[in-house]
Design an enzyme around this catalytic site. Structure first.
Site, PDB file in Angstrom:
ATOM      1  N   SER A 409       0.826  -1.203   0.000  1.00 56.49           N
ATOM      2  CA  SER A 409       0.000   0.000   0.000  1.00 56.49           C
ATOM      3  C   SER A 409       0.860   1.252   0.000  1.00 56.49           C
ATOM      4  O   SER A 409       0.346   2.352  -0.185  1.00 56.49           O
ATOM      5  CB  SER A 409      -0.922   0.002   1.219  1.00 56.49           C
ATOM      6  N   HIS A 430      -3.432  -3.476  -5.101  1.00 55.49           N
ATOM      7  CA  HIS A 430      -3.641  -2.984  -3.743  1.00 55.49           C
ATOM      8  C   HIS A 430      -5.114  -3.148  -3.371  1.00 55.49           C
ATOM      9  O   HIS A 430      -5.962  -2.372  -3.790  1.00 55.49           O
ATOM     10  CB  HIS A 430      -3.199  -1.519  -3.654  1.00 55.49           C
ATOM     11  N   GLU A 442      -6.744  -0.848  -6.291  1.00 56.38           N
ATOM     12  CA  GLU A 442      -5.798   0.044  -6.976  1.00 56.38           C
ATOM     13  C   GLU A 442      -4.804  -0.841  -7.718  1.00 56.38           C
ATOM     14  O   GLU A 442      -4.149  -1.683  -7.107  1.00 56.38           O
ATOM     15  CB  GLU A 442      -5.041   0.910  -5.959  1.00 56.38           C
ATOM     16  N   ASN A 480      -4.110   6.569  -0.543  1.00 53.74           N
ATOM     17  CA  ASN A 480      -3.433   6.853   0.730  1.00 53.74           C
ATOM     18  C   ASN A 480      -2.603   8.132   0.676  1.00 53.74           C
ATOM     19  O   ASN A 480      -2.428   8.797   1.689  1.00 53.74           O
ATOM     20  CB  ASN A 480      -2.566   5.663   1.148  1.00 53.74           C
TER      21      ASN A 480
END
Ligand code: 3H9
Length: 693
Positions: A409, A430, A442, A480
């Site tokens: 991540s 991800h 992702e 993120n």
């Protein structure tokens, strides 16, 4: 013309031919009206069949036309429907594959309907923030009954034609060849004396329609707070029940015109197209040959690895599950079984299916058993050294052409790929926790990732029902990386004067599923702490409020330790404001010499959301995301951003980028203002009154 006209056995066959789904755009509508007129004038024609070419009868009105002049141009769908209803020659609609929205409404205006089994029948307008606007709310209740119709219209969910076989919607179900049978049906209908039956003339029978409608309205209103369309659906149905077909129809039309302008409808349509656009990668042609994925392997049977494996098991794809120790493997298998048992108890899975899925798992302790896998996904500890060991080993055991995926991540995928001699086969996948539930995937594209690897993963994502969005390599990828700026603002606001419960409440009122502090407590505050510790090393200039570190130093990691930003009672998940944490925050401000001030909810929402938008603009400018709607899809499907606001970039467009930029520049002049460096692309778009989408 998007319609074909032909004649068979004295029957005019009007075939909608507007790929991909025979949307009822202007040229299709014109073609139908002209086809019916031509058949009417031709004495050799006794009846008309309307059918669809390709993969649908019709997916409904052409959504791309909404809010454009073409949508208003005659013949409107209403005119098409009147033309069909008024035809003196019987009209039979032959339905296969898909009859949705305006497509179903068109079918409901015909004298007769015949359907192939397995067709998806729906009035899904509500999912686009509108209601059926061509008579659906009036004719469907007359065709299949009030309760069944209301359920279909308010949910928008498709029902298989087989299930509707005896509902009153269809006059016949096709047994082998739909068109042949429709033509035969039409010829017989032509032998009957007219006028031919119309759905609008049927009566709605219900023992207590008024009570049912009132109850439905209350329930629907309670369940769809931020969405105006569902209640309007009930109101339009109710109007037709009480005041008759024509009044109901006029009311429905007025509601449609009103709803199609709402920000909620714009947002939902943006999400509809955004989801489809996300699967298209600008430099990867749609016809790119994909690699076959018949067997998958997952490394790591922890929460993440187990959840990832379940996606493939659910799709019927065998999974080799690798762990280093037998007890970890046993625990992982037990967790997967337990998750399925929960579904079994809820009636979402049968015992046979549960066993069939478990039987697709091949547990192993040996890397050698990964040799046959077409795709290997690692979900091991998030540390570059650990990934290095795994990928070097994979390079030895994986067969040529296998796709090697990392669930990282935050780590640099290019470095991970460089641990192998086949960086072209390495990609990031991800998943978001819980990986068997969350829609978002992702897909991280490394600098060497092959195009066919990307195409394969995007296609596979569809199969396992994920919304896949491609991200370039950067710290945190799209989701993120943006959330970090959001959290930074949340922490700053704590030291400036707000408390966790106020911040969470404000952003939850805006529509987020969960505010930043409840979210952190759920995910584990230690995760962010570990990332920050790394940041302090790698980017010592990056300023951060240390308030969260202090929380972690006291061992309050969140729900798992029974205490975080909030207090938790043993075994309960309710977040209770903590006097201890509040005191800690006040003390922190005091020590830092900050005079606390009252922060308005509007400021909280602006700072959190614009932090996302500003970082999103940078991500877009750097090419990490290829389009703004990709960023929106990440936030709608992975971060609980309110769907009815369309995602952060779409929301910013709605507010107006000029206003967003002005607010950001204002915050940049205040305390902690150095966190606000406006993205040059956002500033430029604001100046030229542009939009992201
Ligand atoms: C309506 O009817 C209003 C009326 O009541 C009143 C009017 C006055 N229009 O999903 P896919 C495109 S509102 C334009 O990947 P699948 C889609 O964007 C309408 N385009 O395929 C995509 O394009 P691209 C009510 C449409 O096989 C391509 O078709 N109807 C439309 O997985 C393939 O789509 C709906 O809400 C459309 N109506 O699923 C139905 N529909 O290839 C919405 C699709 O460029 N559509 N496209 O990315 C669906 O649910 C699915 O697309 C469907 C096919 C089940 C039809």
């Amino acid at each position: 013309m998007a319609v074909d006209y032909s004649i068979r056995d004295g029957v005019a066959v009007i075939t909608l031919n507007n790929p991909p789904v025979n949307g009822l755009g202007l040229s299709t509508r014109t073609g139908i009206v002209e086809g019916v007129a031509r058949a009417a004038q031709d004495p050799a024609i006794t009846a008309i069949v309307i059918t669809g070419a390709g993969k649908a009868f019709s997916g409904g009105a052409d959504i791309t036309e909404f809010n454009t002049p073409a949508a208003l141009q005659e013949p409107s769908l209403d005119t098409v429907i009147k033309t069909v209803e008024q035809s003196t020659k019987p009209v039979v609609v032959a339905i296969h594959s898909v009859a949705m929205g305006g497509g179903l409404e068109l079918a409901l205006s015909a004298h007769y309907r015949i359907a192939a089994p397995g067709a998806q029948i729906a009035l899904p307008e509500v999912k686009l923030g509108i209601l059926p606007g061509a008579g659906g709310t009036q004719r469907l209740p007359r065709a299949i009954g009030l309760e069944a119709a209301l359920n279909m219209i308010v949910s928008g969910a498709p029902v298989l034609s087989d299930k509707l076989a005896t509902s009153g919607l269809f006059d016949a179900m096709a047994k082998s060849d739909l068109l042949d049978e429709a033509i035969a049906f039409a010829r017989k209908a032509a032998d009957k004396p007219g006028p031919h039956p119309l759905v609008r003339d049927r009566k709605i029978e219900h023992p207590n329609a008024e009570g049912f409608l009132q109850f439905s309205r209350n329930t629907v209103a309670a369940m769809s707070k931020n969405y105006p369309a569902p209640v309007k659906c009930v109101d339009a149905i109710a109007m037709g029940v009480k005041q008759g077909f024509d009044v109901g129809l006029a009311f429905e039309r007025a509601c449609f015109v009103e709803l199609v302008q709402t920000p909620e409808s714009h947002a939902l349509r943006h999400a509809f197209f955004g989801e489809r656009a996300a699967s298209k990668i600008p430099d990867v042609p749609s016809g790119t040959a994909v690699r076959e994925i018949a067997e998958v392997a997952v490394i790591g049977a922890g929460t993440m690895g187990g959840g990832i494996a379940m996606n493939f098991l659910n799709a019927g794809i065998p999974v080799t599950l690798l762990e280093m120790k037998q007890d970890a493997l046993d625990r992982g298998l037990a967790t997967i079984r337990k998750n399925y048992e929960v579904q079994l108890k809820k009636g979402k899975l049968t015992a046979e299916k549960l066993e069939a899925r478990m039987a697709l798992i091949r547990p192993t302790l040996s890397y050698d058993d990964l040799a046959k896998a077409d795709l290997i996904i690692e979900a091991v500890f998030e540390e570059l050294g650990v990934k290095e060991q795994v990928f070097k080993r994979l390079d030895e055991v994986a067969k040529a052409g296998a796709i090697l995926a990392s669930n990282t991540s935050t780590l640099d995928l290019n470095k991970i790929a460089a641990f192998t001699k086949r960086p072209q086969d390495v990609v990031g996948m991800h998943f978001f926790s819980p990986a068997n539930v969350m829609k978002l995937l992702e897909v991280v594209r490394g600098k060497d990732t092959a195009k066919d690897v990307l195409a394969t993963v995007m296609q596979l994502a569809k199969k396992i029902r994920k919304t896949a969005v491609v991200s370039g390599v950067c710290d945190g990828f799209i989701g993120n990386r943006m959330i970090e700026q959001y959290i930074r603002q949340a922490l700053y606001m704590l030291e400036e004067g707000a408390l966790p419960a106020q911040i969470d409440r404000a952003i939850e009122k805006f529509g987020f599923a969960m505010g930043p502090f409840r979210m952190s407590d759920l995910a584990g505050n230690d995760i962010g702490w570990a990332i920050r510790k790394r940041r302090y090393q790698e980017q010592p200039d990056l300023k951060y409020s240390q308030i969260a570190d202090r929380l972690c130093e006291s061992g309050r990691f969140g729900q798992k330790t029974g205490a975080g930003w909030y207090d938790y009672k043993p075994g309960e998940r309710a977040a209770l404001p903590s006097a201890l944490v509040d005191d800690m925050i006040l003390a922190y401000s005091n020590e830092a010499g900050i005079t606390r001030r009252k922060i308005r909810d509007e400021e909280i929402v602006e700072r959190l959301v614009y932090a996302l938008v500003n970082e999103g603009a940078k991500i877009l400018a750097e090419g990490i995301a290829s389009k703004a709607s990709d960023i929106d899809m990440v936030y709608l499907t992975g971060y609980g951003f309110p769907l009815w606001r369309g995602g952060p970039m779409f929301y910013a467009d709605t507010v107006g980028l000029y206003n967003v930029a002005r607010a950001i520049r204002g915050y940049a002049r205040e305390a902690n203002g150095d966190a606000w460096q406006i993205a040059p692309s956002l500033a430029a778009l604001a100046d030229e009154h542009g939009t992201f989408n």
